[in-house]
Design a protein around this motif. Sequence first.
Motif, PDB file in Angstrom:
ATOM      1  N   MET A 133       0.748  -1.502   0.066  1.00 12.77           N
ATOM      2  CA  MET A 133      -0.108  -0.188  -0.177  1.00 12.77           C
ATOM      3  C   MET A 133       1.318   1.610  -0.281  1.00 12.77           C
ATOM      4  O   MET A 133       1.570   1.192   0.695  1.00 12.77           O
ATOM      5  N   PRO A 147      -4.568   5.278  -2.415  1.00 11.70           N
ATOM      6  CA  PRO A 147      -4.813   4.285  -3.671  1.00 11.70           C
ATOM      7  C   PRO A 147      -3.855   3.829  -3.990  1.00 11.70           C
ATOM      8  O   PRO A 147      -2.572   5.003  -4.565  1.00 11.70           O
ATOM      9  N   THR A 185     -11.797   1.244  -5.663  1.00 18.22           N
ATOM     10  CA  THR A 185     -10.501   1.346  -6.419  1.00 18.22           C
ATOM     11  C   THR A 185     -10.805   1.394  -7.585  1.00 18.22           C
ATOM     12  O   THR A 185     -11.400   0.746  -8.468  1.00 18.22           O
ATOM     13  N   HIS A 198     -13.421   4.283  -1.796  1.00 19.29           N
ATOM     14  CA  HIS A 198     -12.912   3.237  -1.286  1.00 19.29           C
ATOM     15  C   HIS A 198     -11.727   2.948  -2.308  1.00 19.29           C
ATOM     16  O   HIS A 198     -12.277   2.026  -3.179  1.00 19.29           O
ATOM     17  N   GLY A 199     -10.493   3.477  -2.053  1.00 18.62           N
ATOM     18  CA  GLY A 199      -9.927   2.966  -2.900  1.00 18.62           C
ATOM     19  C   GLY A 199      -9.959   4.031  -4.477  1.00 18.62           C
ATOM     20  O   GLY A 199      -9.590   3.529  -5.178  1.00 18.62           O
ATOM     21  N   ARG A 204      -9.273   5.550   1.773  1.00 17.44           N
ATOM     22  CA  ARG A 204      -8.319   5.781   0.958  1.00 17.44           C
ATOM     23  C   ARG A 204      -8.737   6.432  -0.031  1.00 17.44           C
ATOM     24  O   ARG A 204      -8.434   6.054  -1.394  1.00 17.44           O
TER      25      ARG A 204
END
Length: 224
Positions: A1, A14, A58, A77-78, A98
Amino acid sequence: MASRTFGHVTVTTPDLDEPGLYLSVVETLDSPRDAVQDFTYGDVDLRSLALTGIRLITGRVSDVRAKQVEFEALNLHGVEITSSDLGSVRWSGSKLTRVHVRDCRIMGAALDGMVLDDVLFEKCRFDYAGFRKVRAAGPVAFVGCALTEVTFTDCDLSDAVFSDCGLELTEFGAGRYRDTDLRGNDLSQIRGVANLAKIRIDSGQQADLAQALVDELALTLGDD
């Protein structure tokens, strides 16, 4: 990460270029399944962009230009958002985890009831925006951002970091600012100094805060 450190916080960002990750091009961020995952979206000009109850997981959003934007219960998220102009965005009841927002114009935005956890805003323009009941649940950093005449109302920005930001007439209203790190910024024109108990500053900023307080209280200084 991937991670970035600013002051006393480390923000996990991310890592969309990690081996084995493939992002599919999508034509829309809306989905009947209420989720879009492993995606890339961008290079579009839109009259309006409205999303409700969608999870973006993502992915990369880039070069999106929209005149009117309405996000409600939009959870990220991401996700990386870059080089985008989200005009007059109204964003409420959402959680960002994130997330890296970079080189974006989010001017005049109304951000309400948002939870931020591992979020980095970098080189963004938030001028005239209003943050209301926004809570830093984890590491949050504003780096190189323009926050002219931005207002923070009933926010919990405990431990958040502002680094090399433009804070002209930025107003910190009632809220929680324990260990909010304002080092490395010109604080002479901020508003709401009395609300900034227990923040972090460096010794050279004491004069800035004194000047901001004099201006806010419209004090007249003189010898007679």
